[in-house]
Design an enzyme around this catalytic site. Structure first.
Site, PDB file in Angstrom:
ATOM      1  N   SER A   2      -3.289  -4.393   0.058  1.00 40.60           N
ATOM      2  CA  SER A   2      -2.517  -3.398   0.808  1.00 40.60           C
ATOM      3  C   SER A   2      -2.564  -3.773   2.273  1.00 40.60           C
ATOM      4  CB  SER A   2      -3.144  -2.007   0.609  1.00 40.60           C
ATOM      5  OG  SER A   2      -2.669  -1.072   1.546  1.00 40.60           O
TER       6      SER A   2
ATOM      7  N   TYR B 196     -10.605   3.870   0.598  1.00 41.04           N
ATOM      8  CA  TYR B 196      -9.483   3.029   0.149  1.00 41.04           C
ATOM      9  C   TYR B 196      -9.389   1.782   1.017  1.00 41.04           C
ATOM     10  CZ  TYR B 196      -4.626   1.663  -0.759  1.00 41.04           C
ATOM     11  OH  TYR B 196      -3.482   0.956  -1.076  1.00 41.04           O
TER      12      TYR B 196
END
Length: 249
Positions: free
Chosen positions: A135, A148
């Site tokens: 990501s 995350y």
């Protein structure tokens, strides 16, 4: 690139929906035999022309069994796409140990389990492509999502370490780092933002505004990069974290 991957077996985790499904379909259309894995076999079975295998990437034995099933169906794995993951933002105060462990177990441990099960096939075959779908949060801090962010940074560290380990071998290990992609995860995030008190317009602005070009990325844009990484033209691209982010620097 139609037919360029004939004779190759690609395994895509989280291949039943979103980015994983787009990558699986692109690899299938390029001629590869594709195995899609995930926890919901019914969802996987909807991906036409691919072999569904139920597998939980957070569990090492489940991954070992799933890769063995995939190998029995389609032969040794030549392309491994570690895409399965979860995305949820919580402040550190609200991220208890169970939340932290679940985030790491799926995103980081899952990538480790999957690569570890598939890399021996690539080394024996003398050709391989290992791709982690990380990501943009793997390259910078994402506000309100420290767990995350840490898991996605860890995936890139794993990619770079493995690329260094096998730099003299005929395989590559890379990461793809998308910004916000038009998938169910974004839909869930929009609902979460509204639950925190934002209006629908404010939530949409927060998500779209995070992508510099002001729109959601389409899953096929990420799939196109994955497909290129599997090509012979990308054979010297190794240990990289490649952004699909609409202009992030």
């Amino acid at each position: 690139m139609t037919g360029d991957l004939e004779g190759r077996h690609a395994l895509v985790t989280g291949g039943g929906t979103g980015i994983g499904r787009a990558i699986a379909e692109a690899l299938r259309d390029a001629g590869a035999a594709v195995t899609v894995t995930g926890r919901r076999r019914a969802v996987l079975a909807a991906v036409e022309g691919c072999t569904p295998v139920a597998m939980d990437v957070a569990e090492e034995q489940s991954v070992a069994d799933g890769v063995a099933e995939a190998r029995a169906a389609n032969g040794p794995v030549h392309i491994c796409v570690a895409n399965a993951g979860i995305a949820e933002g919580r402040s550190l105060r609200d991220a208890d140990a169970a939340f932290w462990r679940r985030m790491m177990a799926v995103n980081l441990d899952g990538t480790y389990h999957t690569f570890r099960a598939c890399l021996p096939d690539m080394l024996e075959a003398g050709w391989g492509r290992a791709i982690a779908v990380s990501s943009i949060a793997g390259l910078k801090g994402l506000r309100g999502a420290s767990a995350y962010t840490a898991s996605k940074h860890g995936m890139i560290g794993l990619v770079r370490g493995l690329a260094a380990d096998f730099v003299q071998k005929p395989l590559t290990v890379n990461a793809i780092c998308p910004a916000y992609v038009d998938t169910d995860i974004v839909t869930t995030n929009l609902a979460s933002l509204q639950a925190r008190g934002l209006t629908e317009a404010q939530a949409n602005a927060a998500i779209l505004g995070a992508n510099p070009h002001g729109r959601l990325i389409e899953a096929d844009e990420v799939a196109s990069l994955a497909l290129w990484l599997c090509s012979e033209g990308a054979r010297s691209v190794n240990g990289q974290a490649l952004q699909v982010s609409g202009g992030e620097f």
